[in-house]
Scaffold this motif. Structure first.
Motif, PDB file in Angstrom:
ATOM      1  N   LYS A   1      78.045 -14.698 -31.617  1.00 52.03           N
ATOM      2  CA  LYS A   1      79.411 -15.154 -31.856  1.00 52.03           C
ATOM      3  C   LYS A   1      80.076 -14.268 -32.901  1.00 52.03           C
ATOM      4  O   LYS A   1      79.475 -13.904 -33.905  1.00 52.03           O
ATOM      5  CB  LYS A   1      79.402 -16.605 -32.352  1.00 52.03           C
ATOM      6  CG  LYS A   1      79.055 -17.592 -31.255  1.00 52.03           C
ATOM      7  CD  LYS A   1      78.945 -19.005 -31.802  1.00 52.03           C
ATOM      8  CE  LYS A   1      78.396 -19.934 -30.727  1.00 52.03           C
ATOM      9  NZ  LYS A   1      77.868 -21.174 -31.313  1.00 52.03           N
ATOM     10  N   GLY A   2      81.282 -13.932 -32.657  1.00 52.10           N
ATOM     11  CA  GLY A   2      82.086 -13.240 -33.667  1.00 52.10           C
ATOM     12  C   GLY A   2      81.912 -11.736 -33.695  1.00 52.10           C
ATOM     13  O   GLY A   2      82.622 -11.060 -34.444  1.00 52.10           O
ATOM     14  N   VAL A   3      80.936 -11.220 -32.925  1.00 51.47           N
ATOM     15  CA  VAL A   3      80.794  -9.759 -32.884  1.00 51.47           C
ATOM     16  C   VAL A   3      80.774  -9.322 -31.423  1.00 51.47           C
ATOM     17  O   VAL A   3      79.761  -9.456 -30.733  1.00 51.47           O
ATOM     18  CB  VAL A   3      79.508  -9.275 -33.598  1.00 51.47           C
ATOM     19  CG1 VAL A   3      79.456  -7.753 -33.613  1.00 51.47           C
ATOM     20  CG2 VAL A   3      79.449  -9.812 -35.014  1.00 51.47           C
ATOM     21  N   LYS A   4      81.884  -8.852 -30.971  1.00 51.65           N
ATOM     22  CA  LYS A   4      81.949  -8.405 -29.573  1.00 51.65           C
ATOM     23  C   LYS A   4      81.173  -7.109 -29.416  1.00 51.65           C
ATOM     24  O   LYS A   4      81.187  -6.251 -30.290  1.00 51.65           O
ATOM     25  CB  LYS A   4      83.415  -8.180 -29.176  1.00 51.65           C
ATOM     26  CG  LYS A   4      84.131  -9.471 -28.842  1.00 51.65           C
ATOM     27  CD  LYS A   4      85.504  -9.159 -28.243  1.00 51.65           C
ATOM     28  CE  LYS A   4      86.420 -10.354 -28.438  1.00 51.65           C
ATOM     29  NZ  LYS A   4      87.684  -9.975 -29.060  1.00 51.65           N
ATOM     30  N   GLY A   5      80.540  -6.979 -28.287  1.00 47.36           N
ATOM     31  CA  GLY A   5      79.831  -5.736 -28.011  1.00 47.36           C
ATOM     32  C   GLY A   5      78.423  -5.682 -28.585  1.00 47.36           C
ATOM     33  O   GLY A   5      77.775  -4.655 -28.514  1.00 47.36           O
ATOM     34  N   PHE A   6      77.941  -6.792 -29.121  1.00 48.62           N
ATOM     35  CA  PHE A   6      76.560  -6.812 -29.619  1.00 48.62           C
ATOM     36  C   PHE A   6      75.733  -7.761 -28.765  1.00 48.62           C
ATOM     37  O   PHE A   6      76.117  -8.921 -28.562  1.00 48.62           O
ATOM     38  CB  PHE A   6      76.533  -7.265 -31.090  1.00 48.62           C
ATOM     39  CG  PHE A   6      75.184  -7.088 -31.740  1.00 48.62           C
ATOM     40  CD1 PHE A   6      74.834  -5.893 -32.350  1.00 48.62           C
ATOM     41  CD2 PHE A   6      74.245  -8.123 -31.720  1.00 48.62           C
ATOM     42  CE1 PHE A   6      73.587  -5.729 -32.929  1.00 48.62           C
ATOM     43  CE2 PHE A   6      72.991  -7.961 -32.296  1.00 48.62           C
ATOM     44  CZ  PHE A   6      72.671  -6.754 -32.908  1.00 48.62           C
ATOM     45  N   TYR A   7      74.611  -7.251 -28.262  1.00 48.40           N
ATOM     46  CA  TYR A   7      73.803  -8.048 -27.347  1.00 48.40           C
ATOM     47  C   TYR A   7      72.360  -8.095 -27.843  1.00 48.40           C
ATOM     48  O   TYR A   7      71.846  -7.102 -28.346  1.00 48.40           O
ATOM     49  CB  TYR A   7      73.836  -7.440 -25.949  1.00 48.40           C
ATOM     50  CG  TYR A   7      75.238  -7.231 -25.428  1.00 48.40           C
ATOM     51  CD1 TYR A   7      75.902  -8.224 -24.714  1.00 48.40           C
ATOM     52  CD2 TYR A   7      75.908  -6.032 -25.694  1.00 48.40           C
ATOM     53  CE1 TYR A   7      77.197  -8.033 -24.263  1.00 48.40           C
ATOM     54  CE2 TYR A   7      77.199  -5.829 -25.247  1.00 48.40           C
ATOM     55  CZ  TYR A   7      77.857  -6.837 -24.528  1.00 48.40           C
ATOM     56  OH  TYR A   7      79.136  -6.646 -24.099  1.00 48.40           O
ATOM     57  N   LEU A   8      71.767  -9.256 -27.640  1.00 50.05           N
ATOM     58  CA  LEU A   8      70.380  -9.412 -28.064  1.00 50.05           C
ATOM     59  C   LEU A   8      69.443  -9.411 -26.857  1.00 50.05           C
ATOM     60  O   LEU A   8      69.722 -10.082 -25.854  1.00 50.05           O
ATOM     61  CB  LEU A   8      70.204 -10.724 -28.834  1.00 50.05           C
ATOM     62  CG  LEU A   8      70.776 -10.761 -30.253  1.00 50.05           C
ATOM     63  CD1 LEU A   8      70.793 -12.191 -30.767  1.00 50.05           C
ATOM     64  CD2 LEU A   8      69.969  -9.858 -31.181  1.00 50.05           C
ATOM     65  N   ALA A   9      68.378  -8.674 -26.973  1.00 50.36           N
ATOM     66  CA  ALA A   9      67.313  -8.695 -25.956  1.00 50.36           C
ATOM     67  C   ALA A   9      66.014  -8.567 -26.727  1.00 50.36           C
ATOM     68  O   ALA A   9      65.440  -7.491 -26.849  1.00 50.36           O
ATOM     69  CB  ALA A   9      67.486  -7.558 -24.971  1.00 50.36           C
ATOM     70  N   THR A  10      65.603  -9.675 -27.291  1.00 53.81           N
ATOM     71  CA  THR A  10      64.454  -9.595 -28.206  1.00 53.81           C
ATOM     72  C   THR A  10      63.715 -10.934 -28.219  1.00 53.81           C
ATOM     73  O   THR A  10      64.029 -11.835 -27.444  1.00 53.81           O
ATOM     74  CB  THR A  10      64.940  -9.201 -29.619  1.00 53.81           C
ATOM     75  OG1 THR A  10      63.809  -9.007 -30.457  1.00 53.81           O
ATOM     76  CG2 THR A  10      65.828 -10.284 -30.236  1.00 53.81           C
ATOM     77  N   GLY A  11      62.712 -11.009 -29.095  1.00 49.42           N
ATOM     78  CA  GLY A  11      61.987 -12.274 -29.268  1.00 49.42           C
ATOM     79  C   GLY A  11      61.116 -12.648 -28.079  1.00 49.42           C
ATOM     80  O   GLY A  11      60.857 -13.822 -27.838  1.00 49.42           O
ATOM     81  N   HIS A  12      60.633 -11.686 -27.342  1.00 43.42           N
ATOM     82  CA  HIS A  12      59.886 -12.003 -26.121  1.00 43.42           C
ATOM     83  C   HIS A  12      58.498 -12.576 -26.390  1.00 43.42           C
ATOM     84  O   HIS A  12      57.824 -13.021 -25.461  1.00 43.42           O
ATOM     85  CB  HIS A  12      59.806 -10.770 -25.221  1.00 43.42           C
ATOM     86  CG  HIS A  12      61.102 -10.460 -24.536  1.00 43.42           C
ATOM     87  ND1 HIS A  12      62.161  -9.897 -25.216  1.00 43.42           N
ATOM     88  CD2 HIS A  12      61.525 -10.662 -23.273  1.00 43.42           C
ATOM     89  CE1 HIS A  12      63.176  -9.751 -24.372  1.00 43.42           C
ATOM     90  NE2 HIS A  12      62.822 -10.218 -23.188  1.00 43.42           N
ATOM     91  N   SER A  13      58.088 -12.522 -27.627  1.00 44.87           N
ATOM     92  CA  SER A  13      56.895 -13.253 -28.063  1.00 44.87           C
ATOM     93  C   SER A  13      55.652 -13.011 -27.208  1.00 44.87           C
ATOM     94  O   SER A  13      54.923 -13.934 -26.891  1.00 44.87           O
ATOM     95  CB  SER A  13      57.178 -14.762 -28.061  1.00 44.87           C
ATOM     96  OG  SER A  13      58.427 -15.035 -28.625  1.00 44.87           O
ATOM     97  N   GLY A  14      55.409 -11.788 -26.820  1.00 42.87           N
ATOM     98  CA  GLY A  14      54.190 -11.539 -26.057  1.00 42.87           C
ATOM     99  C   GLY A  14      54.398 -11.574 -24.552  1.00 42.87           C
ATOM    100  O   GLY A  14      53.468 -11.350 -23.789  1.00 42.87           O
ATOM    101  N   ASP A  15      55.620 -11.856 -24.126  1.00 44.84           N
ATOM    102  CA  ASP A  15      55.906 -11.824 -22.702  1.00 44.84           C
ATOM    103  C   ASP A  15      56.781 -10.623 -22.340  1.00 44.84           C
ATOM    104  O   ASP A  15      57.334 -10.553 -21.243  1.00 44.84           O
ATOM    105  CB  ASP A  15      56.615 -13.115 -22.273  1.00 44.84           C
ATOM    106  CG  ASP A  15      55.714 -14.326 -22.450  1.00 44.84           C
ATOM    107  OD1 ASP A  15      54.532 -14.228 -22.082  1.00 44.84           O
ATOM    108  OD2 ASP A  15      56.181 -15.349 -22.976  1.00 44.84           O
TER     109      ASP A  15
END
Lengths: 390, 368, 105, 254
Positions: free
Chosen positions: A342-356
């Motif tokens: 929220k509040g930051v356009k153009g920022f995407y998360l692809a993380t936290g896969h925790s071993g998967d």
């Protein structure tokens, strides 16, 4: 440094998630730059096993994500120039008590209800597909869709293919700051210079928290250590990927399947075994929160070895030639964190896969590319929103 | 022992005051110093004999009286091991150190696996023979010169009938001589440089036996089906290629320090060409940058066995000093004497670059 | 090469080399005379056998390279125990060793 | 003839005396230790060449036996018949018997003359050296450094006429059987860290833990990145540094 670069999309992280994201973005014709602090697969993607296990996923959205991901692997085998050593071998989970069998049965039922074929095997049925198991083993569950891949080759293959399609890979390049003006990402400062870009994907694994801080967003990802033993290479003898029921317990924090032993609890011990294409057995694994320490420990080596012998006693004469530890990017609920902030356009998360991460990489890359380029995804990723934790 | 299923067997733990890893000249000398001072000392070595690589040295050694000079290597090995044991150190042979962790614990495999903790650890893990890839280098019959030496001098078995050696340093010359002593034919020694690398006296010994030394000859390849049959070398002067009929090729092209345990422990590693490659940084007293971790002998830079002995003693004294088992005054005195000897041993033209490298290390070692 | 030629009987420095008693070991099922206590790799060399394994990828012959337990090229299968570095494994009567990767073995 | 040797030559008319042929800086002094007459001095600086006074030498031969470089010999001209007796240390295989004829060679291995073995003596501790004394014409005596039965083995090589074609591909990593070509393939893909290169190419992931191939991989990477060996760094060392049976590690078959 004075050099100023620009790119349509910048992917932070050259692990399997970053590489997959770059790959799918490039397939859609995007201009992509991967910024990697060390080298490809130098983090968790290069220090893990190659399990593509569906039956170990959490019921619901997580499982659906994994099942979609699994469908993409055959196309990668076709498309990538690197042999990713994909083997649709099926996977076993072994139970060492009747209580565990009961749990596996219940899970099999639930998984089947969600469309994943899982078969429960009695001890004698098990014998037909895995002739020699430990005396403790009471049976197990078998998922024919489980598979195996070489995680390093996968990462390398995806990144290399992305590069062929025009992606730039900056190695040994650290992100130092992300400039946001008018609620939009504008520029990324790195150790190799500035990059103008309006779209940034954070696939920085255990470094995601630090990246988040640059845009004042808390990304709750903690390093979780997983230790693995490697044996000498052997002729192919292990037909499937194999895990113990306690692996499910420590992975999903399922009370009924947690290990009984105190030491094993402390280590988050869960048995996994696979035989790689090169013939080595990879034996796992632990789940420990010890900060950024990626050493292996005598206790865990001993515990993993001892635990492995409960399930596969016949491998006792194999030489262990190495151990390693990876730091899984772990989220509070063990599910990935995907989507916008929220509040930051153009920022995407692809993380936290925790071993998967290995298993979920293709689908993560695919949906992220959709999200970045179209603003919407073909698969509902709202269950993986950062804001589920608040 | 328990069969593991129900047995909740943990790793047995043990502790002692000083551990020397490696029962070669450096480790034995370090341990002897410690044990003689009344400190509980254990030496670990994976071999079934103590003495390290000295056991395969049948020639008489350089050095002075303190190093057993004039005696044969294996003789010195026996004496060092005996001295060390007599001083009260426990020498555990057939014990492999599997790991040295950042918390200072050692993982050891003897009759069973155990964890060993010590206040001071002297790493005296020696060196490895350098090799390099070339066509045919994986054929049986291609081996380190030291490997051939082990076969003939320790086990009394010839590696073949006709050998070619690569490298005319002291090791190449001595091994060539020792192969002849055991009854092998040495077809020649190949040397890529325009002069012999080893001492004249060693060169003369092999030349007297009629062994040709081919200067300015580069090894090209080894031919053979399931073993060495011929060795090809290029005459760099004439540009022609020679084929030598031989069944054995011995590589004597240097040694690489083996300090992987130091690296695992987190010791700062530095690359010192004069000393053979990556070694743990160490001060003039053989301390690494990790408290309680010392290094000595070839693991601290490839040099002579006599130097390994004195470095081992030095490491032992430094450890004793740090343990408080030796008064600062006494420690200083002993260290000065050992350093004086080390300086003498590194006095010649061959030793000077190593002496300078060691000085730079002691001064902190920064990038040039 | 005959065993007699490969063993140093009388050495100019070491004299008559002491050896363990003669025993039989089995290489891929074939009996070989060896001396008790000497490393298996040395016994094989004495018997003129230099190949200790064949590689998995290219089926190339390999033999002992370092003789001090580091290169692992001499690793062979010791029946009842698994892979061993033969240069570090003493000969015992009747031991059976197998060449890894040997075809038709 | 050098000054010292002139003196040796003269003294040898009276009694056997040593001939010390050691010129290099070798950190070594057993000759000094061996001599009971104080005829050989190395002194404090271990690397200095020995200073020898033939006048004090009694020709006992201990230094001949103990010199690690086998660089000391005995000369005896007492016969005065144009023949000299030269003693050399000898540790070769085979047997020498008194009375037999043998080649006398110089320090380069060149055959000087044929001589007759007149004496064989064992000296030098528990594992002694044979001192072989031969009788030869005295004009050659100062040059003799060894004796030998066999001819030079020079000539055991042949020239290869044709331009020799070297096989281009051979393993860099012995354990994992990875060729140099494969390594180059990964470098071409852009890998730039030793760890990444190791993990992808599998060079160094084998049984030996990469102790043999590490240097080579560092070299290949250094050539591409123009980084020094120190900058390229080392493989991360992981336990176990020696292979260990899984059963052992798990505490089963103790």
């Amino acid at each position: 440094m004075a050099e100023i670069m620009s790119s349509e999309v910048v992917v932070i992280g050259g692990g399997v998630i970053g590489a997959a994201t770059a790959y799918y973005l490039c397939r859609e014709g995007a201009e992509v730059m991967i910024v990697e602090a060390d080298d490809l697969a130098s983090g968790a993607s290069g220090a893990c096993d190659g399990f593509l296990s569906l039956q170990t996923k959490a019921l619901g959205a997580h499982l659906r994500l994994a099942m979609e991901s699994a469908k993409l692997f055959p196309s990668l085998v076709e498309d990538l120039e690197v042999d990713i050593e994909y083997r649709p071998c099926g996977g076993l989970i072994l139970a060492t008590s009747q209580e565990q069998m009961k749990e596996l049965r219940a899970r099999a039922k639930a998984l089947s209800a969600e469309g994943l074929e899982v078969e429960v095997l009695s001890a004698s049925e098990l014998k037909k597909i895995l002739p020699e198991v430990g005396k403790e083993v009471k049976g197990g569950s078998y998922c024919p869709l489980d598979a195996q891949v070489n995680p390093i080759s996968l990462t390398l293959g995806l990144a290399h293919k992305a590069q062929e399609m025009g992606a730039t890979i900056l190695r040994g390049c650290r992100v130092e700051n992300i400039v946001v003006t008018n609620n939009r990402v504008r520029e990324i400062h790195t150790s190799a210079g500035s990059i103008h870009s309006r779209r940034v994907v954070c696939a920085a694994g255990i470094g995601s928290n630090q990246i988040g801080k640059m845009i004042i967003v808390d990304v709750p990802v903690l390093p979780q250590r997983g230790q693995i033993l490697v044996t000498e290479p052997q002729e192919p003898v292990l037909p499937h990927i194999v895990a113990g029921a306690e692996y499910l317990g420590t992975k999903g924090n399922l009370q009924a399947l947690l290990p009984a032993e105190e030491e094993a609890m402390k280590l988050g011990l869960g048995f996994t075994a696979e035989q790689t294409k090169s013939g080595n057995f990879l034996l796992g694994s632990t789940r420990e929160f010890v900060g950024f320490d990626s050493q292996t420990t005598p206790e865990a080596m001993n515990a993993i070895a001892r635990n492995a012998l409960r399930f596969l006693p016949w491998i006792k004469d194999l030489d262990v030639i190495r151990s390693f530890a990876g730091l899984r990017p772990c989220s509070p609920d063990g599910l990935p964190i995907l989507g916008t902030v929220k509040g930051v356009k153009g920022f995407y998360l692809a993380t936290g896969h925790s071993g998967d991460g290995i298993c979920l990489a293709p689908i993560t890359g695919k949906v992220l590319s959709e999200l970045v380029l179209d603003g919407e995804t073909s698969l509902d990723i709202s269950p993986f929103s950062l804001y589920r934790f608040k | 022992m328990d069969t593991g299923q129900e047995g909740r067997m943990r790793l047995p733990e043990e502790s002692c005051t000083l551990v020397a890893v490696g029962a070669g000249p450096a480790g034995l000398c370090a341990a002897r110093e410690a044990a003689a001072c009344g400190v509980r000392t254990t030496v670990l070595d994976e071999n079934d004999k103590g003495g390290g690589q000295l056991i395969k040295q049948i020639h008489r050694f350089f050095g002075s009286r303190e190093h057993g000079a004039g005696k044969r290597g294996f003789e010195i090995a026996l004496e060092l091991a005996e001295d060390c044991a007599n001083a009260g150190a426990e020498i555990r042979l057939n014990h492999r150190v599997l790991g040295f962790f950042e918390d200072g614990r050692l993982l050891v495999e003897g009759d069973f696996i155990y964890v060993l903790e010590a206040k001071a650890v002297v790493l005296a893990t020696g060196a490895l023979e350098r090799s390099f890839p070339f066509p045919g280098w994986t054929l049986p019959g291609v081996m380190g010169a030291g490997a051939a030496q082990t076969l003939v001098n320790v086990h009394g078995v010839l590696p073949g009938k006709r050998a070619v050696l690569v490298g005319s340093g002291n090791v190449g010359l001595i091994v060539a001589y020792q192969l002849l002593q055991a009854g092998m034919e040495v077809v020649g020694i190949l040397e890529v440089e325009d002069r012999v690398g080893g001492y004249e006296v060693h060169e003369s010994r092999v030349r007297r036996e009629g062994v040709p030394i081919y200067l300015r000859h580069r090894l090209l390849a080894v031919e053979g089906l399931e073993g060495v049959e011929a060795v090809l070398a290029k005459d760099l002067e004439k540009g022609t290629v020679k084929r030598f009929h031989a069944d054995t090729l011995c590589l004597a092209v240097g040694m690489i320090p083996q300090a992987e345990l130091a690296s695992m422990r987190g010791c700062r590693m530095v690359f010192v060409r004069e000393l053979g490659g990556f070694i743990p940084w160490h001060d003039g007293d053989m301390r690494t940058d990790r408290p309680g971790v010392y290094v000595a002998g070839d693991a601290a830079g490839v040099e002579e066995a006599s130097i390994a002995m004195d470095e081992g003693r030095l490491a032992g004294v430094a450890a004793l000093e740090d343990l408080g088992a030796l008064s600062p005054n006494e420690a200083r005195k002993r260290k000065e004497e050992l350093k004086r000897r080390l300086n003498l041993l590194r006095g010649g033209a061959a030793g000077r670059p190593r002496a300078m490298a060691k000085e730079r290390l002691a001064a902190g070692w920064r990038h040039r | 090469m005959a065993e007699k030629e490969m063993r140093v009987e009388k050495h100019p420095v070491l004299g008559v080399m002491g050896r363990g008693r003669r025993v039989t070991i089995f290489l891929d099922g074939e009996p070989i005379t060896a001396c008790e206590g000497e490393p298996v790799a040395a016994a094989l060399y004495a018997a003129g056998r230099r190949v200790t394994r064949y590689t998995r990828k290219g089926h190339e012959a390999r033999g002992p390279f370092c003789m001090i337990g580091r290169c692992t090229e001499c690793s062979m299968v010791l029946e009842g125990w698994g892979m061993v570095r033969t240069c570090m494994t003493p000969v015992r009567e009747g031991m059976r060793i197998w060449t890894p990767g040997r075809k038709g073995g | 003839m050098k000054g010292d040797w002139e003196k040796v030559w003269e003294e040898a008319r009276e009694r056997p005396v040593a001939l010390v042929d050691c010129r290099q800086e070798i950190p070594c002094n057993p000759c000094e230790e061996a001599c009971r007459k104080g005829a050989i001095r190395v002194g404090e600086d271990l690397c200095s060449a020995p200073v020898y006074d033939p006048g004090r030498c009694d020709g006992c031969g201990r230094c001949v036996a103990l010199c690690p470089g086998m660089a000391i010999f005995l000369l005896d001209r007492r016969g005065g018949d144009g023949q000299a007796e030269v003693t050399v240390p000898w540790e070769m295989c085979g047997e020498i018997v008194e009375g037999e004829r043998i080649w006398a060679v110089d320090g380069k291995g060149k055959v000087l003359t044929e001589g007759k073995v007149v004496k064989i003596k064992w000296m030098g501790g528990r594992w002694p050296t044979r001192l072989v004394t031969i009788r030869i014409p005295e004009e050659r005596a100062l040059k003799v450094r060894g004796v030998r039965f066999r001819e030079n083995s020079v000539g055991s090589s042949e020239e290869v006429d044709q331009e020799y074609d070297l096989p281009e591909d051979y393993p860099v990593c012995r354990c994992e059987d990875v060729s140099r070509e494969e390594v180059l393939k990964f470098l071409k893909m852009g890998l730039r860290s030793l760890t990444a290169l190791r993990r992808s190419s599998r060079v160094g992931l084998g049984y030996c833990q990469g102790i043999y191939c590490q240097e080579q991989l560092r070299k290949e990477l250094g050539m591409v990145t123009r980084r020094s060996e120190e900058e390229t760094g080392m493989f991360k060392v992981r336990p176990p540094v020696r292979p260990v049976k899984l059963g052992r590690l798990g505490g089963v078959n103790g």
